[in-house]
Motif scaffolding. Structure first.
Motif, PDB file in Angstrom:
ATOM      1  N   SER A 142       8.191   1.187  -4.001  1.00 24.67           N
ATOM      2  CA  SER A 142       8.089  -0.088  -3.284  1.00 24.67           C
ATOM      3  C   SER A 142       8.794  -1.175  -4.070  1.00 24.67           C
ATOM      4  N   ILE A 147       8.620 -10.066   1.037  1.00 20.51           N
ATOM      5  CA  ILE A 147       8.402  -8.958   1.959  1.00 20.51           C
ATOM      6  C   ILE A 147       8.284  -7.684   1.142  1.00 20.51           C
ATOM      7  N   HIS A 148       7.123  -7.074   1.196  1.00 17.59           N
ATOM      8  CA  HIS A 148       6.846  -5.862   0.420  1.00 17.59           C
ATOM      9  C   HIS A 148       7.259  -4.659   1.252  1.00 17.59           C
ATOM     10  N   GLN A 149       8.132  -3.820   0.707  1.00 14.31           N
ATOM     11  CA  GLN A 149       8.674  -2.689   1.443  1.00 14.31           C
ATOM     12  C   GLN A 149       8.461  -1.405   0.664  1.00 14.31           C
ATOM     13  N   GLU A 171       6.085   0.607   7.940  1.00 12.56           N
ATOM     14  CA  GLU A 171       5.840  -0.818   8.166  1.00 12.56           C
ATOM     15  C   GLU A 171       5.960  -1.616   6.871  1.00 12.56           C
ATOM     16  N   ILE A 172       6.464  -2.847   7.004  1.00 11.77           N
ATOM     17  CA  ILE A 172       6.540  -3.724   5.835  1.00 11.77           C
ATOM     18  C   ILE A 172       5.140  -4.196   5.457  1.00 11.77           C
ATOM     19  N   ASN A 173       5.024  -4.632   4.206  1.00 10.85           N
ATOM     20  CA  ASN A 173       3.773  -5.176   3.672  1.00 10.85           C
ATOM     21  C   ASN A 173       2.621  -4.170   3.714  1.00 10.85           C
TER      22      ASN A 173
END
Length: 229
Positions: A142, A147-149, A171-173
């Protein structure tokens, strides 16, 4: 949707595999978390890799600012069956510039960067799978500030090529985890909570507690893969 047992490590040994130099057997799937070992890091070879790689134009400046930069790398534990062929290394979460928390693989005397870490957790788990469908390294990582990916990386252990999984859309986050299903030797993807912790007496080297939630994808290893050119 089938009810899956949460099995974190599975090893099914059938016949000797020599094609990529592993002292192991076919049809083995082993899941690893982030654990560190005392295995020595070849700092000279790693320095040459960064110095000669156009992807790291600021490496020399970073090394001047952090003279002990390559002291901030530790080896990751790999199952004994693969230890002679695979060497994974991770930079600490300390002030190592854009190398902070990055994970690298040494394979066939070449270094490869596994995913990214900036603004995220970096590599949190990896799976080594050998068998009739090939010999592969799958890894979850990650990144992202704001925006956490999370992505899944795939590396072919025969050709030393990276692959992407076709149609994969995480999905992001959100964070995810690998779970091995012992009943059919598959690699499943679960939504998960990731909880970093640091090693006692060594604050900068992180590991992770992983808490699984809902099953998202069954047997990611069977999904179509495309080589990244």
């Amino acid at each position: 949707m089938k009810n899956k047992p949460l099995v974190m490590v599975s090893a099914l040994a059938l016949s000797f595999l020599s094609s990529c130099g592993f002292k192991t057997r076919q049809n083995i799937t082993i899941l690893h978390g982030i654990e560190y070992s005392d295995r020595a890091v070849d700092k000279e070879a790693l320095d040459d890799y960064f110095s000669d790689n156009d992807d790291y134009p600021s490496y020399s400046a970073l090394k001047e600012n952090v003279p002990d930069l390559l002291d901030n790398v530790k080896s990751l534990k790999v199952d004994d069956a693969f230890e002679e062929s695979l060497h994974l290394m991770r930079f600490s979460a300390g002030p190592n510039g854009l190398l902070q928390g990055e994970t690298f693989l040494s394979h066939h005397d070449t270094f490869f960067r596994l995913g990214g870490a900036w603004g995220g957790y970096g590599v949190t788990q990896f799976v080594i799978q050998t068998g009739d469908d090939g010999d592969w390294l799958y890894y979850l990582y990650s990144y992202g500030s704001g925006i956490h990916q999370t992505d899944i990386g795939v590396f072919n252990l025969i050709t030393d090529k990276f692959y992407q999984i076709e149609g994969l859309d995480l999905e992001i986050n959100k964070d995810y985890a690998f779970v091995l299903d012992e009943s059919d030797n598959s690699i499943d993807i679960y939504e998960a909570g990731i909880f970093p912790f640091v090693l006692e007496g060594n604050f900068d080297f992180q590991s992770y507690h992983v808490k699984t939630k809902a099953l998202i994808i069954e047997d990611v290893g069977k999904m179509e893969k495309k080589a990244i050119e």
